[in-house]
Write a protein that holds these residues in place. Structure first.
Motif, mmCIF file in Angstrom:
data_model
loop_
_atom_site.group_PDB
_atom_site.id
_atom_site.type_symbol
_atom_site.label_atom_id
_atom_site.label_comp_id
_atom_site.label_asym_id
_atom_site.label_seq_id
_atom_site.Cartn_x
_atom_site.Cartn_y
_atom_site.Cartn_z
ATOM 1 N N ARG A 1 0.845 -1.195 0.000
ATOM 2 C CA ARG A 1 0.000 0.000 0.000
ATOM 3 C C ARG A 1 0.880 1.243 0.000
ATOM 4 N NH1 ARG A 1 -3.180 -0.126 5.215
ATOM 5 N NH2 ARG A 1 -4.149 1.740 4.352
ATOM 6 N N PRO B 1 -0.535 -4.295 7.177
ATOM 7 C CA PRO B 1 -1.205 -4.733 8.409
ATOM 8 C C PRO B 1 -0.906 -6.198 8.718
ATOM 9 C CG PRO B 1 -2.718 -3.526 6.983
ATOM 10 C CD PRO B 1 -1.486 -3.793 6.175
ATOM 11 N N HIS C 1 -3.123 -5.827 14.286
ATOM 12 C CA HIS C 1 -3.683 -4.794 13.411
ATOM 13 C C HIS C 1 -4.647 -5.416 12.399
ATOM 14 C CE1 HIS C 1 -2.840 -0.879 11.009
ATOM 15 N NE2 HIS C 1 -3.875 -1.479 10.475
ATOM 16 N N SER C 2 -4.202 -6.466 11.747
ATOM 17 C CA SER C 2 -5.016 -7.123 10.729
ATOM 18 C C SER C 2 -6.267 -7.766 11.330
ATOM 19 C CB SER C 2 -4.167 -8.180 10.012
ATOM 20 O OG SER C 2 -4.912 -8.813 9.001
ATOM 21 N N THR D 1 -8.803 -5.048 12.372
ATOM 22 C CA THR D 1 -9.455 -4.470 11.201
ATOM 23 C C THR D 1 -10.517 -5.408 10.649
ATOM 24 O OG1 THR D 1 -7.426 -3.262 10.638
ATOM 25 C CG2 THR D 1 -9.075 -3.497 8.907
ATOM 26 N N GLU E 1 -10.487 -1.840 -1.530
ATOM 27 C CA GLU E 1 -9.510 -0.757 -1.516
ATOM 28 C C GLU E 1 -10.114 0.476 -2.170
ATOM 29 O OE1 GLU E 1 -7.053 -1.689 -5.620
ATOM 30 O OE2 GLU E 1 -6.286 -2.511 -3.746
ATOM 31 N N ASP F 1 -7.811 2.314 6.274
ATOM 32 C CA ASP F 1 -7.922 0.919 6.686
ATOM 33 C C ASP F 1 -9.334 0.402 6.436
ATOM 34 O OD1 ASP F 1 -5.295 0.174 7.823
ATOM 35 O OD2 ASP F 1 -5.688 1.851 9.161
ATOM 36 N N GLU G 1 -9.237 4.580 10.719
ATOM 37 C CA GLU G 1 -7.804 4.359 10.623
ATOM 38 C C GLU G 1 -7.333 3.638 11.884
ATOM 39 O OE1 GLU G 1 -6.167 4.783 8.017
ATOM 40 O OE2 GLU G 1 -6.949 6.493 6.870
ATOM 41 N N SER H 1 -0.744 2.811 13.556
ATOM 42 C CA SER H 1 0.511 2.069 13.538
ATOM 43 C C SER H 1 1.620 2.977 14.071
ATOM 44 C CB SER H 1 0.824 1.598 12.110
ATOM 45 O OG SER H 1 -0.178 0.715 11.631
ATOM 46 N N ASP I 1 -2.317 9.687 11.417
ATOM 47 C CA ASP I 1 -3.736 9.556 11.758
ATOM 48 C C ASP I 1 -4.228 10.694 12.640
ATOM 49 O OD1 ASP I 1 -3.801 7.089 10.377
ATOM 50 O OD2 ASP I 1 -3.000 6.071 12.137
#
Length: 213
Positions: free
Chosen positions: A31, A45, A49-50, A53, A78, A93, A125, A128, A134
């Motif tokens: 990305r 991610p 995090h992944s 989400t 996306e 995200d 968002e 990270s 953010d």
């Protein structure tokens, strides 16, 4: 190192949004975003995090169905948001789009670009290590663009003390656009998330952080 990554590191060119879109590699698993004319490779991610989400997407899709907007509001795989400033472009995200306004998005079908705030219901968002993006840049640009609701998930408590306090703890911000400015509400632990878009949402901050998906 890929050719695209090498190009980012060696070039000093300042890109416009259109140049950034033209530059972006097709079918890339990486990305990229445009920050003040500089192309930035975004961290992929992984792990928590992944998982977080994915859980949030599932819950938001359920919320969309509950208010009867299934098939009208959707979460794309996306998309790239073009703020008012020409030298920025972000890939959120999570973004909830309104199908009924996509006819006004002249670049959606060919480039997955969103330019109008009316097409967006919520942007999320997940923070990270580049947390300033953010809390500062995207906050400012989403606000100026007029996006009605912006969520920040700081599950690892990475944000500055001015935002999440001290000692730092995992925090969710729901930013609602009121008279052209974001008003932030803070949620932690067992606080129920209060969303203007999804008032029926029955989800705590801790449930999001635990991400049972």
């Amino acid at each position: 190192m890929t050719q695209a990554q090498t190009q980012i590191q060696t070039e000093t060119k300042v890109y416009t949004f259109d140049e950034f879109i033209e530059w972006c590699p097709e079918n890339s698993e990486v990305r990229y975003e445009l920050h003040d004319g500089v192309i930035v490779e975004m961290p992929k991610p992984r792990g928590k995090h992944s998982k977080l989400t994915g859980f949030a997407i599932e819950e938001l899709l359920l919320a969309i169905r509950e208010i009867g907007k299934r098939g009208i509001w959707f979460i794309p795989r996306e998309s790239i948001v073009k703020p008012s400033r020409d030298k920025c472009g972000y890939e959120p995200d999570i973004i909830i789009l309104d199908q009924e306004n996509l006819g006004n998005e002249t670049r959606w079908e060919t480039e997955s670009v969103i330019q109008n705030a009316a097409s967006i219901k919520i942007i999320v968002e997940v923070v990270s290590t580049n947390w300033r993006d953010d809390y500062y840049d995207k906050f400012r640009d989403y606000e100026e663009m007029g996006i009605p609701e912006y969520w920040i998930f700081d599950y690892a408590a990475l944000g500055g003390r001015d935002f999440i306090g001290y000692p730092k703890q995992p925090t969710i911000f729901v930013c609602e656009l009121i008279e052209g400015e974001y008003v932030k509400k803070i949620f932690r632990g067992n606080d129920l998330i209060k969303s203007p878009t999804f008032p029926q949402l029955n989800l705590t901050a801790q449930q999001i952080f635990d991400s049972p998906l």
